[in-house]
Design an enzyme around this catalytic site. Sequence first.
Site, short mmCIF file in Angstrom:
data_model
loop_
_atom_site.label_atom_id
_atom_site.label_comp_id
_atom_site.label_asym_id
_atom_site.label_seq_id
_atom_site.Cartn_x
_atom_site.Cartn_y
_atom_site.Cartn_z
N GLY A 54 -5.55 0.76 -1.48
CA GLY A 54 -5.19 -0.54 -0.93
C GLY A 54 -6.32 -1.14 -0.13
O GLY A 54 -7.23 -0.44 0.33
N SER A 55 -6.25 -2.44 0.06
CA SER A 55 -7.22 -3.11 0.94
C SER A 55 -6.86 -2.81 2.39
O SER A 55 -5.80 -2.28 2.70
CB SER A 55 -7.16 -4.62 0.72
OG SER A 55 -7.63 -4.95 -0.56
N GLY A 56 -7.77 -3.17 3.27
CA GLY A 56 -7.52 -2.98 4.69
C GLY A 56 -8.27 -1.81 5.27
O GLY A 56 -8.09 -1.49 6.46
N HIS A 57 -9.09 -1.13 4.45
CA HIS A 57 -9.76 0.08 4.93
C HIS A 57 -11.28 0.02 4.84
O HIS A 57 -11.94 1.05 4.92
CB HIS A 57 -9.29 1.29 4.12
CG HIS A 57 -7.82 1.55 4.18
ND1 HIS A 57 -7.18 1.85 5.36
CD2 HIS A 57 -6.87 1.55 3.21
CE1 HIS A 57 -5.88 2.04 5.10
NE2 HIS A 57 -5.67 1.85 3.82
N ASP A 110 -0.87 5.12 -5.66
CA ASP A 110 -2.20 5.31 -6.26
C ASP A 110 -2.14 6.36 -7.37
O ASP A 110 -2.72 6.20 -8.44
CB ASP A 110 -3.21 5.77 -5.19
CG ASP A 110 -3.33 4.80 -4.03
OD1 ASP A 110 -2.49 3.91 -3.92
OD2 ASP A 110 -4.27 4.95 -3.24
N HIS A 219 -2.25 4.36 7.86
CA HIS A 219 -1.30 3.25 7.70
C HIS A 219 -0.25 3.29 8.80
O HIS A 219 0.79 2.65 8.69
CB HIS A 219 -0.60 3.32 6.35
CG HIS A 219 -1.53 3.48 5.19
ND1 HIS A 219 -1.80 4.69 4.62
CD2 HIS A 219 -2.26 2.57 4.52
CE1 HIS A 219 -2.67 4.52 3.63
NE2 HIS A 219 -2.97 3.24 3.56
#
Lengths: 331, 211
Positions: A54-57, A110, A219
């Site tokens: 996911g994005s955000g990392h 994932d 998360h």
Amino acid sequence: MKKLINDPANYVDEMLDGLCLAHPGLVRVGDDRRAIARSTKMRRGKVGVVSGGGSGHLPLFTGYVGKGLLDACAIGNVFEGPTINSCQDAIAAANGGAGVLCLFGNYGGDKMNFEMASEFAAMDGVETRTVLGTDDIASAKREESQKRRGVAGLIFAYKAAGALAEQGASLDEVAAIAQKAVDRTRTIGVALSSCQIPGAAGPNFTIADDEIEFGMGIHGEPGIWRHKIRPADELVDEMISLILAEKPEGASRVAVLVNSLGSTPFEELFILYRRAAQQLGAAGLAIVNPLIGPYVTSMEMGGASISLCFLDDEIETLLAAPAECPFWKVG
Amino acid sequence: MAITLETLADAITRANAAMSRLTDVLNAADAKLGDGDTGTMLARLIGTFAAVDVRNAENLGAGFMALAKAGAASTGSSLGTLIITAMMTAGKATTGKTELDWSDLSGLLAAIRYAAMVRGKAELGAKTIIDGLDALASSLEGKTDAASVAAAAEQAMDAVLAEFRNRPSAMGRARMFAEKSVGLDDPGMLALAEIVRSLAKTAQHGATPVA
């Protein structure tokens, strides 16, 4: 939480556009352009190494596409796995005819999506192997280490697998070194403050100003304990102690990553590293090439993680091999 | 009357309309132990399904596969991927068919439940959408028309939520909050239940769109 964004719905795509503009060595590929690949043509006969998440990392995951690291990466919405299509696009972009290693964190979405994408790839004659990052020791007991999440320590597996793939090793050899790097890497984090998914009504989790959560995931997954904040040295002592309890027999050298989860500054990371170095020295471990900075983040989350990769000669050599991506250069 | 492409398209339209009410409900349920985006993700996925021209697909199998393909480009979440798996399973089971008897729906849902278990490496009883699918498939055994299917499905959803509410979660992120999950509905199971309830209501009380 205030953010410097436009429409939250465009957060990921605008971020990817900017990333590729700033780093012309990266290109967006696929129908929905949710995979990032190296702009140079994939070398024929080279094993491809892909990741996804996911994005955000950032810098994880897409930020590690580059020579000696990843060949391509599938990227999802914030904290959401990449789509099956994106995984397929990443595998296709990294296919040089010698097979593709899918190396990503141990998260449900994932796993399912890469599994389906690998099935589609097999129909197209592309052989794949999968290795999962499982370095977060707070996420499951040692006896259930296969259930652990993948967090910051995943970058050591990227580096080892990417370096071996550059040398022309086979798919099985590249998968084996990735697995060895995963098996010899442990991470634990502490969280001080939350983050917020763009467009969400509130923060991802709540934590009081004077509290700290030990072992929290990237998360906001729950950790081992939450108490009033403690001095940095006490926290580092507990973190290092837990990791060293799982030290492989015979290990005498370690690669160290002191990682910011987003908003924690370099100053505090160096304070953590100072104590970690003292403790590792006292345990008879020699530190090799320490990494200090934001390598795997959760947007604006406050906190840090410490990862140790217990080296052997093979992994140490591969970690030292030349590599270059937007956020990490070796040699 | 049997299940046709028209039935499928109509169900998607109604589910899409229902999401305007359900998005916040499901986000709130997910936010209790997760990242609070189940409703938003599902609204996006069902909105993607609604944009597919299912009515003009060659047959039911092609219609379900078109939905799976569109969904595969829309979401990467675990729940989303299980729904895409469901569409692929239904597509394979109805290849070349233009109609499906209501009496065959139970078997199709059982096949979907099995495919979701394999894909998600999940067991029954872990308090997930798979338990909801299991209850739904069982409840429809022997039901041969839309009205009896709707009534049984609605009852099954009420029962399965009540059965699992006070159990701990054993899968996914919620398993890490096992104690806290007691007393809460699983967001995936709740999503299935709410959409089934919305569809069942219209089937029982006429074709007024649900919002």
